[in-house]
Design a protein around this motif. Structure first.
Motif, PDB file in Angstrom:
ATOM      1  N   ILE A  36      17.962   6.299  -4.256  1.00  0.00           N
ATOM      2  CA  ILE A  36      17.305   7.064  -3.098  1.00  0.00           C
ATOM      3  C   ILE A  36      16.346   8.078  -3.706  1.00  0.00           C
ATOM      4  CG2 ILE A  36      17.738   8.439  -1.089  1.00  0.00           C
ATOM      5  CD1 ILE A  36      20.124   6.877  -0.657  1.00  0.00           C
ATOM      6  N   GLY A  37      16.534   8.941  -4.645  1.00  0.00           N
ATOM      7  CA  GLY A  37      15.883   9.775  -5.176  1.00  0.00           C
ATOM      8  C   GLY A  37      14.866   9.168  -6.014  1.00  0.00           C
ATOM      9  N   GLU A  38      14.984   7.824  -6.687  1.00  0.00           N
ATOM     10  CA  GLU A  38      13.875   7.183  -7.446  1.00  0.00           C
ATOM     11  C   GLU A  38      12.751   6.488  -6.340  1.00  0.00           C
ATOM     12  OE1 GLU A  38      16.034   4.215  -9.543  1.00  0.00           O
ATOM     13  OE2 GLU A  38      16.404   5.577 -11.142  1.00  0.00           O
ATOM     14  N   ALA A  39      13.300   6.248  -5.247  1.00  0.00           N
ATOM     15  CA  ALA A  39      12.522   5.698  -4.200  1.00  0.00           C
ATOM     16  C   ALA A  39      11.585   6.853  -3.849  1.00  0.00           C
ATOM     17  CB  ALA A  39      13.120   5.246  -3.200  1.00  0.00           C
ATOM     18  N   MET A  40      12.114   8.077  -3.622  1.00  0.00           N
ATOM     19  CA  MET A  40      11.168   9.055  -3.209  1.00  0.00           C
ATOM     20  C   MET A  40      10.395   9.491  -4.181  1.00  0.00           C
ATOM     21  SD  MET A  40      11.100  10.970  -0.514  1.00  0.00           S
ATOM     22  CE  MET A  40      10.168  12.650  -0.058  1.00  0.00           C
ATOM     23  N   GLN A  41      10.571   9.681  -5.434  1.00  0.00           N
ATOM     24  CA  GLN A  41       9.871   9.939  -6.503  1.00  0.00           C
ATOM     25  C   GLN A  41       8.658   8.685  -6.761  1.00  0.00           C
ATOM     26  OE1 GLN A  41      12.548  10.281  -9.781  1.00  0.00           O
ATOM     27  NE2 GLN A  41      12.914  12.648  -9.565  1.00  0.00           N
ATOM     28  N   LEU A  42       8.767   7.702  -6.387  1.00  0.00           N
ATOM     29  CA  LEU A  42       7.779   6.703  -6.446  1.00  0.00           C
ATOM     30  C   LEU A  42       6.740   6.640  -5.418  1.00  0.00           C
ATOM     31  CD1 LEU A  42      10.088   3.654  -7.736  1.00  0.00           C
ATOM     32  CD2 LEU A  42       8.317   4.820  -9.020  1.00  0.00           C
ATOM     33  N   GLY A  43       7.092   7.347  -4.482  1.00  0.00           N
ATOM     34  CA  GLY A  43       6.242   7.468  -3.147  1.00  0.00           C
ATOM     35  C   GLY A  43       6.701   7.010  -2.125  1.00  0.00           C
ATOM     36  N   ALA A  44       7.967   6.609  -1.804  1.00  0.00           N
ATOM     37  CA  ALA A  44       8.437   6.086  -0.685  1.00  0.00           C
ATOM     38  C   ALA A  44       8.064   7.014   0.506  1.00  0.00           C
ATOM     39  CB  ALA A  44       9.803   5.581  -0.474  1.00  0.00           C
ATOM     40  N   GLY A  45       8.615   8.416   0.619  1.00  0.00           N
ATOM     41  CA  GLY A  45       8.379   9.305   1.694  1.00  0.00           C
ATOM     42  C   GLY A  45       6.973   9.214   1.908  1.00  0.00           C
ATOM     43  N   ASP A  46       5.983   9.520   1.210  1.00  0.00           N
ATOM     44  CA  ASP A  46       4.590   9.665   1.304  1.00  0.00           C
ATOM     45  C   ASP A  46       4.057   8.551   2.025  1.00  0.00           C
ATOM     46  OD1 ASP A  46       4.464  11.984   0.028  1.00  0.00           O
ATOM     47  OD2 ASP A  46       4.052  11.116  -2.030  1.00  0.00           O
ATOM     48  N   ARG A  47       4.527   7.186   1.757  1.00  0.00           N
ATOM     49  CA  ARG A  47       3.808   6.150   2.234  1.00  0.00           C
ATOM     50  C   ARG A  47       4.533   5.830   3.458  1.00  0.00           C
ATOM     51  NH1 ARG A  47       2.873   6.529  -2.642  1.00  0.00           N
ATOM     52  NH2 ARG A  47       1.512   5.333  -3.487  1.00  0.00           N
ATOM     53  N   ILE A  48       5.517   6.247   3.822  1.00  0.00           N
ATOM     54  CA  ILE A  48       6.248   6.062   5.135  1.00  0.00           C
ATOM     55  C   ILE A  48       5.629   7.069   6.061  1.00  0.00           C
ATOM     56  CG2 ILE A  48       8.376   6.479   6.618  1.00  0.00           C
ATOM     57  CD1 ILE A  48       9.890   5.372   3.910  1.00  0.00           C
ATOM     58  N   LEU A  49       5.431   8.384   5.591  1.00  0.00           N
ATOM     59  CA  LEU A  49       4.911   9.349   6.554  1.00  0.00           C
ATOM     60  C   LEU A  49       3.211   8.849   6.809  1.00  0.00           C
ATOM     61  CD1 LEU A  49       6.279  12.614   5.489  1.00  0.00           C
ATOM     62  CD2 LEU A  49       6.888  11.227   7.340  1.00  0.00           C
ATOM     63  N   ARG A  50       2.504   8.461   5.835  1.00  0.00           N
ATOM     64  CA  ARG A  50       1.277   7.890   5.942  1.00  0.00           C
ATOM     65  C   ARG A  50       0.997   6.759   6.859  1.00  0.00           C
ATOM     66  NH1 ARG A  50      -1.566   5.284   0.936  1.00  0.00           N
ATOM     67  NH2 ARG A  50      -0.412   3.283   1.848  1.00  0.00           N
ATOM     68  N   ALA A  51       2.256   5.762   7.017  1.00  0.00           N
ATOM     69  CA  ALA A  51       2.306   4.730   7.975  1.00  0.00           C
ATOM     70  C   ALA A  51       2.239   5.394   9.440  1.00  0.00           C
ATOM     71  CB  ALA A  51       3.255   3.829   7.690  1.00  0.00           C
ATOM     72  N   MET A  52       3.184   6.478   9.430  1.00  0.00           N
ATOM     73  CA  MET A  52       3.295   7.044  10.878  1.00  0.00           C
ATOM     74  C   MET A  52       1.961   7.736  11.179  1.00  0.00           C
ATOM     75  SD  MET A  52       7.124   8.931  10.371  1.00  0.00           S
ATOM     76  CE  MET A  52       7.211   9.283  12.111  1.00  0.00           C
ATOM     77  N   ASP A  53       1.180   8.411  10.317  1.00  0.00           N
ATOM     78  CA  ASP A  53      -0.095   8.735  10.812  1.00  0.00           C
ATOM     79  C   ASP A  53      -1.148   7.834  10.983  1.00  0.00           C
ATOM     80  OD1 ASP A  53       0.301  11.597  10.394  1.00  0.00           O
ATOM     81  OD2 ASP A  53      -0.104  11.443   8.254  1.00  0.00           O
ATOM     82  N   ASP A  54      -0.958   6.906  10.389  1.00  0.00           N
ATOM     83  CA  ASP A  54      -2.137   5.630  10.265  1.00  0.00           C
ATOM     84  C   ASP A  54      -1.887   4.814  11.522  1.00  0.00           C
ATOM     85  OD1 ASP A  54      -3.419   6.512   7.898  1.00  0.00           O
ATOM     86  OD2 ASP A  54      -2.813   4.648   6.806  1.00  0.00           O
ATOM     87  N   HIS A  55      -0.654   4.780  12.110  1.00  0.00           N
ATOM     88  CA  HIS A  55      -0.488   3.878  13.167  1.00  0.00           C
ATOM     89  C   HIS A  55       0.353   4.637  14.142  1.00  0.00           C
ATOM     90  CE1 HIS A  55      -1.655   0.555  10.776  1.00  0.00           C
ATOM     91  NE2 HIS A  55      -0.965   1.209   9.794  1.00  0.00           N
ATOM     92  N   HIS A  56       0.069   5.808  14.402  1.00  0.00           N
ATOM     93  CA  HIS A  56       0.680   6.929  15.363  1.00  0.00           C
ATOM     94  C   HIS A  56       1.191   6.174  16.769  1.00  0.00           C
ATOM     95  CE1 HIS A  56      -2.745   8.273  17.134  1.00  0.00           C
ATOM     96  NE2 HIS A  56      -3.279   8.113  16.261  1.00  0.00           N
TER      97      HIS A  56
END
Length: 117
Positions: A36-56
């Motif tokens: 889970i920590g590796e996924a976050m470091q690779l950018g999972a959190g950033d991409r998920i939140l970006r998807a929330m922004d782009d497709h609100h």
């Protein structure tokens, strides 16, 4: 990394975004803190939140993004802190505001907020 690359390549395709959020939710469920920590470091959190922004305005994106956030942050303090620093709570609250008739968004958004607390 493949999911992250897929989210980048098809950033404005709402179906790809909700399906990759769903895949993150599935992948992160029950995994150990290292993964889970590796996924976050690779950018999972950033991409998920970006998807929330782009497709609100897309209910499925908001729903599955909240589910992925639950699994990304549950029991992982470093991820919780990082998600909060990049505006996760605000995006979750916006999901609730934008989808007032969705029981699923409300359920998972509130659960995500509780997990981040």
């Amino acid at each position: 990394t493949t999911l992250i690359e897929y989210m980048d390549q098809f950033r404005f395709d709402e179906q790809v975004q909700w399906r990759t959020c769903q895949a993150f939710e599935d992948f992160l469920r029950g995994n150990d803190n290292v993964t889970i920590g590796e996924a976050m470091q690779l950018g999972a959190g950033d991409r998920i939140l970006r998807a929330m922004d782009d497709h609100h305005n897309v209910e499925k994106v908001q729903d599955y993004a909240c589910r992925a956030i639950i699994n990304l942050s549950s029991g992982h303090e470093r991820n919780k802190d990082a998600l909060m620093e990049i505006g996760c709570a605000e995006k979750i609250l916006r999901a609730i505001d934008n989808h007032p008739n969705s029981d699923s968004v409300a359920h998972y958004a509130l659960w995500a907020l509780a997990t981040l607390a």
